[in-house]
Motif scaffolding. Structure first.
Motif, PDB file in Angstrom:
ATOM      1  N   THR A 139      -3.157   4.497   2.702  1.00 44.21           N
ATOM      2  CA  THR A 139      -3.744   4.519   4.128  1.00 44.21           C
ATOM      3  C   THR A 139      -2.985   6.076   4.815  1.00 44.21           C
ATOM      4  O   THR A 139      -1.550   6.313   4.675  1.00 44.21           O
ATOM      5  CB  THR A 139      -2.814   3.338   4.865  1.00 44.21           C
TER       6      THR A 139
ATOM      7  N   LYS B 196      -7.340   5.727  -3.426  1.00 41.88           N
ATOM      8  CA  LYS B 196      -8.149   4.846  -2.749  1.00 41.88           C
ATOM      9  C   LYS B 196      -6.965   3.572  -2.583  1.00 41.88           C
ATOM     10  O   LYS B 196      -7.462   2.681  -1.707  1.00 41.88           O
ATOM     11  CB  LYS B 196      -8.949   4.313  -3.817  1.00 41.88           C
ATOM     12  N   LYS B 197      -5.839   3.678  -2.674  1.00 38.67           N
ATOM     13  CA  LYS B 197      -4.992   2.768  -2.064  1.00 38.67           C
ATOM     14  C   LYS B 197      -4.191   3.335  -1.184  1.00 38.67           C
ATOM     15  O   LYS B 197      -3.218   2.755  -0.757  1.00 38.67           O
ATOM     16  CB  LYS B 197      -4.171   2.209  -3.292  1.00 38.67           C
TER      17      LYS B 197
ATOM     18  N   ASP C  39     -10.326  -4.952  -3.394  1.00 40.19           N
ATOM     19  CA  ASP C  39      -9.637  -3.755  -3.893  1.00 40.19           C
ATOM     20  C   ASP C  39     -10.740  -2.805  -4.641  1.00 40.19           C
ATOM     21  O   ASP C  39     -11.880  -3.318  -5.303  1.00 40.19           O
ATOM     22  CB  ASP C  39      -8.629  -3.901  -4.975  1.00 40.19           C
ATOM     23  N   PRO C  40     -10.162  -1.502  -4.884  1.00 38.19           N
ATOM     24  CA  PRO C  40     -11.187  -0.651  -5.538  1.00 38.19           C
ATOM     25  C   PRO C  40     -11.512  -0.883  -6.967  1.00 38.19           C
ATOM     26  O   PRO C  40     -12.767  -0.771  -7.386  1.00 38.19           O
ATOM     27  CB  PRO C  40     -10.460   0.921  -5.629  1.00 38.19           C
TER      28      PRO C  40
ATOM     29  N   CYS D 297      -9.272   8.485   0.611  1.00 35.49           N
ATOM     30  CA  CYS D 297      -8.160   7.454   0.916  1.00 35.49           C
ATOM     31  C   CYS D 297      -8.737   6.210   1.192  1.00 35.49           C
ATOM     32  O   CYS D 297     -10.198   6.021   1.496  1.00 35.49           O
ATOM     33  CB  CYS D 297      -6.990   8.022   1.752  1.00 35.49           C
ATOM     34  N   ARG D 298      -8.070   5.103   1.393  1.00 35.70           N
ATOM     35  CA  ARG D 298      -8.438   3.948   1.699  1.00 35.70           C
ATOM     36  C   ARG D 298      -8.675   4.110   3.347  1.00 35.70           C
ATOM     37  O   ARG D 298     -10.025   3.466   3.421  1.00 35.70           O
ATOM     38  CB  ARG D 298      -7.444   3.010   1.387  1.00 35.70           C
ATOM     39  N   ARG D 299      -7.810   4.254   4.031  1.00 28.76           N
ATOM     40  CA  ARG D 299      -8.188   4.096   5.587  1.00 28.76           C
ATOM     41  C   ARG D 299      -7.584   5.347   6.343  1.00 28.76           C
ATOM     42  O   ARG D 299      -6.206   5.682   5.554  1.00 28.76           O
ATOM     43  CB  ARG D 299      -7.622   2.959   6.176  1.00 28.76           C
TER      44      ARG D 299
ATOM     45  N   GLU E  75      -8.163  -9.071  -0.537  1.00 30.41           N
ATOM     46  CA  GLU E  75      -7.289  -8.115  -1.415  1.00 30.41           C
ATOM     47  C   GLU E  75      -6.496  -8.875  -2.290  1.00 30.41           C
ATOM     48  O   GLU E  75      -6.216 -10.378  -2.302  1.00 30.41           O
ATOM     49  CB  GLU E  75      -6.185  -7.516  -0.493  1.00 30.41           C
TER      50      GLU E  75
ATOM     51  N   ARG F 194     -13.356  -0.294   5.105  1.00 27.00           N
ATOM     52  CA  ARG F 194     -13.268   0.743   4.407  1.00 27.00           C
ATOM     53  C   ARG F 194     -14.502   1.305   3.891  1.00 27.00           C
ATOM     54  O   ARG F 194     -15.556   0.560   3.649  1.00 27.00           O
ATOM     55  CB  ARG F 194     -12.056   0.617   3.276  1.00 27.00           C
TER      56      ARG F 194
ATOM     57  N   GLY G  59       0.689  -1.258   0.171  1.00 27.06           N
ATOM     58  CA  GLY G  59       0.129  -0.001   0.030  1.00 27.06           C
ATOM     59  C   GLY G  59       0.847   1.254  -0.014  1.00 27.06           C
ATOM     60  O   GLY G  59       2.075   1.206   0.187  1.00 27.06           O
TER      61      GLY G  59
END
Lengths: 462, 346
Positions: free
Chosen positions: A387, A384-385, B196-197, A413-415, B113, B236, A292
């Motif tokens: 953190t 979106k990937k 995943d997105p 964002c993802r988290r 994932e 998420r 990530g």
């Protein structure tokens, strides 16, 4: 009923609840499938379509109550009574007197009073998101507060005007209904006041809250980073070195396993072409490694830095495990320090951050401003990937916390993981804004000693 | 769906009075769809909300009125349901129970994932394709032998390439299986928040139109409408586009009364006083700072363990020794043991 639903949708949109036309059409169709006069069913249909995550449900509930319960008299278009005539007269008088100067807020308040909350909701929403200007001379947290005060005063003025009007116009408004009109007006103005002062809390059901930790080290593991002695700092460094080594080993193990996955038929056959179709070379599928992107925003004021330096140390030592690590530091202004880590050795870089970064170290910590800076200059770093890790005690010196920016970051964002060097029991007191910020995080952790740090790192990397 | 004409008419009048002709036509077309199918349309699995509740209960799933309503609406509207909630409140179980109640097969896809199309949708069977070309070598030579030039040969082969890119050589994965199934299925896409997105984006076509596009073959549309459940633990946030295509349902931990009902239906004959104590203690544990909160099935496991041990009175010692079915971390067990008096307080 459709008309009513549409007006409700408009109000929701004004209050920042995103509803698409497709969803409205769905609701209209679904209302034909149930008995819409059963309020439970009606409410369920609206909620299931308009509040599509648990986080939105509180805001939805609030708007629903406001629209379908508090503004009720406007829904049933009842016949004119002495009371409603009186009410209309009051509104007419108010409109005449107060909107002459073209003040949007006054107009919105009067509309709210007469049963259409749209304009008011819109203005309140804008007000909640008002940002502090990066003041050149004196910094303050007053922008939002003063606008709110202004609205409060206007609400009071209207209350007084209504009283005056009712007291002096016995001919227009029948005496028998004066009292009930007064209550009605007050009830609505009070709910306008509540909307202003109490922001809808976001439910954060998915929030992972971690305060405990495993016992990795009995003694050194419990000492807060901020009170480590010189000798203990060395000890912690050693432990971290070991940890980094261990984690690196696991990561390399993953690389070697990656080459032993299932057979990649496509590639194997292609290679077999070289040997008259005999598959001599066997190609295996690479298992994608979890890599990530990490963005760290780090408060470097006093107590936090004691912990943050170790955190940065580990993250950069483990750079191999992530596809990218970017780091930012702030006290009040925010600055990117990724380059420092690229050019220098980790420990050296950490030392130089404390002296060389282009920020003012003596300034008062201001999280709101730091987020504002980040959004303005570095929003593109989030995807979106990614953190986002925020390291800080959320003590913002009573400045405007601007937590709505964090909400925006969450969407990008993802988290979001918040590491707080203070233990959880201190999060609620003093100038800590943790209660506000944690609603927008996916994970909040107390991370003030070695045990907690090890726990977090293992979870992040493995 | 039982269509009460008077209600529908009421709707048309109201909507017509308003404005939006568009909305009006949508409603009227829907009404004709319902009346066209008589009292119960063929596509309609449930007649009303109560039926959903009863059918779920027959599968030993205690459903709240909200759950039943949302399921009813989703099935009637042929929309996917996005179920959110903490781990272990029965999100997956809901999908399973619906499948059983309707007698439909359940196709389940667990997300993680790195999940991609080749594992979720379809994959070309290269080995089989190659084997076939080897075996059919002579046949291919026959076809090509007539041609004069190389270009002609290529054209001739191209005429037959469909034979090698046909459904015969496709390895079906869960999503394609759901689309191709001749009998209606329940499709469960579990823990969508772990994917995943990219995968989420790729699901959009499936969720809105129940169709899938395979470049070499074309678009495949569902033969029968599957009922789709997506579950999420909120690891998420889901994208707006995905949410827009679904109906949303949030399931929380049940209140004490409901959880008692659930345990009672799974373990008939359990002592009422003991049951109430078990459920209350578990509910209190969920408020503690645990690594993993006990879920409903763990409550049932614990109750079952207590029954097996023939315990009918809970004491701190008994709780301390029987925690294992309930708590899965040593740290959690220790924490609970330290706080036993508060947990037991009436």
């Amino acid at each position: 009923m459709v008309n009513m639903t549409l007006r409700f949708v408009n109000c929701c949109r004004a209050a920042d609840l995103r509803i698409s036309t497709a969803e409205v059409l769905d609701v209209v169709r679904q209302l034909t499938l149930i008995d819409p006069y059963d309020e439970f069913l009606f409410h369920t249909v609206l909620r299931t379509n308009f509040a599509k995550s648990h986080r939105d449900q509180d805001l939805f509930e609030r708007l629903y109550t406001l629209f379908f319960h508090e503004m009720k008299s406007d829904l049933t278009e009842a016949e004119n009574t002495v009371e409603s005539d009186g009410f209309d007269a009051v509104i007419a008088e108010l409109t005449k007197e107060m909107t002459a100067d073209g003040d949007a807020m006054k107009q919105a308040l009067i509309d709210f009073l007469s049963g259409s909350p749209l304009g008011y909701l819109d203005l309140i929403n804008k007000l909640h998101k008002q940002e502090e200007l990066a003041a050149a001379v004196l910094k303050s947290n007053m922008t939002q507060l003063s606008s709110r005060l202004d609205v409060m005063l206007k609400i009071n003025t209207i209350k007084q005007k209504v009283l005056q009007f009712l007291g002096s116009n016995h001919a227009v408004v029948d005496d028998s209904v004066t009292a009930s009109i007064e209550t009605a007006v007050n009830r609505r103005l009070n709910s306008a006041y509540d909307l202003l002062t109490q922001e809808a809390k976001t439910k954060n059901a998915g929030l992972k809250k971690i305060a405990h930790s495993d016992e990795h080290y009995t003694e050194i593991g419990h000492v807060p980073f901020s009170s480590l002695s010189g000798r203990e700092i060395e000890e912690v460094r050693d432990v971290i070195k070991q940890l980094v080594k261990k984690l690196e080993e696991i990561a390399t193990l993953r690389y070697s396993v990656a080459k032993k996955g299932a057979i990649d038929v496509k590639k194997t056959l292609r290679r077999a072409g070289k040997y008259l179709g005999i598959p001599i070379e066997i190609v295996r599928k690479d298992k994608p490694l979890r890599k990530g992107k990490i963005v760290v925003i780090c408060d470097v004021s006093g107590s936090v830095w004691a912990m943050a330096r170790f955190m940065l140390n580990i993250l950069y030592a483990l750079q191999e495990c992530f596809s990218k690590v970017k780091s930012f530091i702030f006290v009040s202004e925010l600055a990117e320090v990724t380059d420092v880590f690229i050019k220098k050795e980790v420990n050296e870089a950490i030392e130089s951050i404390m002296t060389d970064a282009p920020i003012e170290y003596q300034a008062q910590t201001d999280y709101g401003m730091a987020f504002q800076n980040f959004r303005k200059r570095h929003l593109a770093d989030l995807d979106k990937k990614t953190t986002l890790i925020i390291i800080g005690d959320a003590r913002s010196n009573y400045q405007n916390p601007q937590d709505h920016i964090l909400k925006e970051l969450r969407d990008k964002c993802r988290r979001i993981i918040w590491l707080n060097p203070e233990q959880e029991k201190f999060w609620a007191d003093g100038d800590s804004e943790m209660a506000l910020y944690k609603d927008h995080c996916h994970e909040v952790r107390a991370c003030g000693n070695l045990n907690q740090l090890i726990d977090f790192i293992q979870e992040l990397v493995l | 769906m039982r269509c009460r004409t008077s209600d529908c008419e009421g709707f048309i009048i109201i909507s017509y009075n308003v404005h939006a002709d568009f909305v009006y036509t949508r409603i009227s077309s829907h009404v004709s769809y319902i009346s066209g199918h008589g009292t119960k349309g063929e596509g309609m699995e449930f007649e009303n909300i109560l039926e959903v509740q009863e059918k779920l209960e027959s599968q030993k799933y205690i459903s709240s009125r909200e759950i039943s309503t949302v399921v009813f609406l989703a099935v009637a509207m042929e929309k996917p349901i996005l179920v959110e909630g903490p781990a272990g409140v029965g999100k997956t179980e809901l999908a399973k129970s619906i499948a059983k109640a309707l007698g439909r097969p359940l196709i389940r896809m667990q997300c993680y994932e790195g999940l991609d199309e080749s594992k979720s949708l379809y994959e070309w069977e290269y080995a089989k394709q190659l084997l076939y070309t080897q075996m059919l070598k002579d046949k291919i030579t026959d076809i090509v032998s007539e041609t004069a030039s190389l270009a002609d040969a290529v054209d001739e082969i191209a005429n037959h390439e469909d034979a090698f890119f046909s459904e015969k050589f496709i390895q079906t994965r869960p999503l394609l299986a759901a689309i191709k199934s001749p009998e209606p299925v329940v499709l469960l896409i579990d823990e969508i928040d772990k994917s995943d997105p990219e995968f989420e984006a790729f699901l959009l076509e499936l969720l809105s139109d129940f169709q899938i596009t395979i470049p070499e073959i074309g678009t495949m549309t569902a033969v029968t409408q599957p009922i789709v459940f997506l579950t999420s633990n909120n690891y998420r946030d889901m994208s707006d586009a995905l949410k827009r295509r679904c109906i949303h349902l949030f399931i929380d931990y049940p209140d004490i009364e409901t959880e008692m009902n659930i345990v009672r239906i799974k373990l008939p004959g359990i002592d009422e006083i003991l049951l109430k104590k078990i459920v209350t203690i578990v509910a209190r544990m969920r408020d503690m700072d645990l690594k993993k909160k006990p879920c409903i099935s763990e409550t049932i496991d614990w109750a079952k363990a207590l029954l097996t041990l023939q315990i009918d009175e809970l004491s701190p010692e008994i709780i301390a020794t029987t925690l294992n079915p309930l708590l899965k971390y040593k740290a959690d067990c220790d924490l609970v043991k330290r706080n036993l008096p508060e947990l037991m307080a009436s």
